[in-house]
Design a protein around this motif. Sequence first.
Motif, mmCIF file in Angstrom:
data_model
loop_
_atom_site.group_PDB
_atom_site.id
_atom_site.type_symbol
_atom_site.label_atom_id
_atom_site.label_comp_id
_atom_site.label_asym_id
_atom_site.label_seq_id
_atom_site.Cartn_x
_atom_site.Cartn_y
_atom_site.Cartn_z
ATOM 1 N N TYR A 22 -17.413 -11.860 149.509
ATOM 2 C CA TYR A 22 -16.797 -10.871 150.373
ATOM 3 C C TYR A 22 -15.305 -11.719 150.949
ATOM 4 O O TYR A 22 -15.675 -12.722 151.540
ATOM 5 N N TRP A 24 -12.678 -11.479 153.695
ATOM 6 C CA TRP A 24 -12.512 -10.766 154.950
ATOM 7 C C TRP A 24 -10.737 -10.813 155.257
ATOM 8 O O TRP A 24 -10.182 -12.056 154.908
ATOM 9 N N PRO A 34 -13.201 -4.192 156.694
ATOM 10 C CA PRO A 34 -12.600 -5.504 157.025
ATOM 11 C C PRO A 34 -12.308 -6.386 156.104
ATOM 12 O O PRO A 34 -12.129 -7.494 156.190
ATOM 13 N N PHE A 35 -11.990 -5.946 154.788
ATOM 14 C CA PHE A 35 -11.782 -6.564 153.598
ATOM 15 C C PHE A 35 -10.316 -6.655 153.066
ATOM 16 O O PHE A 35 -9.741 -5.725 153.543
ATOM 17 N N PHE A 60 -18.874 -7.857 160.677
ATOM 18 C CA PHE A 60 -17.472 -8.308 160.356
ATOM 19 C C PHE A 60 -16.350 -7.953 161.462
ATOM 20 O O PHE A 60 -16.389 -6.729 161.985
ATOM 21 N N PRO A 70 -15.638 -15.075 159.436
ATOM 22 C CA PRO A 70 -15.168 -13.639 159.837
ATOM 23 C C PRO A 70 -16.285 -12.747 160.513
ATOM 24 O O PRO A 70 -16.256 -11.402 160.740
#
Length: 79
Positions: A22, A24, A34-35, A60, A70
């Motif tokens: 993932y 962030w 939030p990516f 996150f 994150p």
Amino acid sequence: MAQGKIDRKEPMAINVLPGRKYWWCECGLSNKQPFCDSAHKGTEYSPVLFESTTEQTIYFCCCKKTNNRPQCDGSHNNL
């Protein structure tokens, strides 16, 4: 450490899967919060990698002020 644009003050709960990466968003400019969606290109920001070894819910940070990137550390309570 630069702090990005506040997307929203509250964290976002995401169910993460083991072995999955993932990325962030550090800059706060991504439309996929939030990516990261690469909106940071040309800035001083870089996405932050998060990987989990277990399936779990991670909060996150969306205010981009956390000291536990994150993940949310409650910094949004001081905004």
